[in-house]
Design an enzyme around this catalytic site. Sequence first.
Site, PDB file in Angstrom:
ATOM      1  N   LYS A 194    -103.033  27.264 -75.731  1.00  0.00           N
ATOM      2  CA  LYS A 194    -101.952  27.216 -74.742  1.00  0.00           C
ATOM      3  C   LYS A 194    -101.252  28.572 -74.647  1.00  0.00           C
ATOM      4  CE  LYS A 194     -97.800  25.907 -75.590  1.00  0.00           C
ATOM      5  NZ  LYS A 194     -96.585  25.177 -76.010  1.00  0.00           N
ATOM      6  N   ASP A 222     -98.998  22.885 -71.393  1.00  0.00           N
ATOM      7  CA  ASP A 222     -97.735  22.613 -72.064  1.00  0.00           C
ATOM      8  C   ASP A 222     -97.299  21.183 -71.736  1.00  0.00           C
ATOM      9  OD1 ASP A 222     -96.675  22.612 -69.514  1.00  0.00           O
ATOM     10  OD2 ASP A 222     -95.574  24.484 -69.739  1.00  0.00           O
TER      11      ASP A 222
END
Length: 223
Positions: A144, A163
Site C-alpha cells: 500500500k 487503504d
Amino acid sequence: MGNNSIIYINNHVEEIKRIYISIKSKIVSKLEKFKYILRAGSDEDIFAELVFCILTPQSKAISCWSAVKKLQLNDLLLKGNEVRVANKLSGVRFRYKKAKYIIEVRKIFSIKAEISIKLKIEQLVKNKNERDWLVNNVKGMSYKEASHFLRNIGLGENLAILDRHILKNLKLMEIIKEIPDHLSKKRYLEIENKMKKFANKIEIPISHLDLLLWYKETGEIFK
C-alpha cells in the site's frame, strides 16, 4: 447476489460516475502535479513524498504531510537525528518507530551523505521492479505505502492504493467479500487486479478511481 444487491451496486456505481464527472478535471490536474515531481522536482521533493508515505499507516494523511513540512521547515528531513525527527511528528502514530525508519531510509538513498533518490528510482523503473524493491528494502513500506509513493511521484497509473477508504468501497460494491485484516503480497495483488477489472468495466482509469473514492469518503482530493 439478490436483485436488491444488484440495484444497490448499480446505484453506487452511478453515484461514483456522477461524482467523477464533477471532479474529473481536478483529478487530472492532481495527477499531472504528481508526474511533475519526478520529472522536474528535486531529490528532496521526492524524498519528502517517500517519508510522507512511511508516516501514513494508521495516521491521517493531512497530519502526516503537516509533519513532513515541519521537518523541512526545521531542516530535519534530510539531516535531523532520530530524537529531533520524532519530536516533529506530532499527530503521527508510532512516531518513534517511524523516526527510526526515516533515519534508515536516508542511508538507503544517500551517496556521500547526500540524498540521491531520483536516480535510484529511475533505475528501478527501467528494471520494472520499483514496487517490489521498495517493499523489500524500505522499512515501514508495504504494498500500500509503496504504491502510494509511486503514485505520488507520477508512477502509479496501473497501481491500486488499498487503504481503508478504498477497501470499504470495494466491499460495498461487492468487489471483495470482506476487508482483510492483513494484506499479503498475494492478497494485495488479487484485490488490485479485481479493482483494475472494475475500473475498466466502468471506464474510469484506476489512478482516477483511487482519488475519486478518496474524495467520496473525505470530500477532498489530497495525496
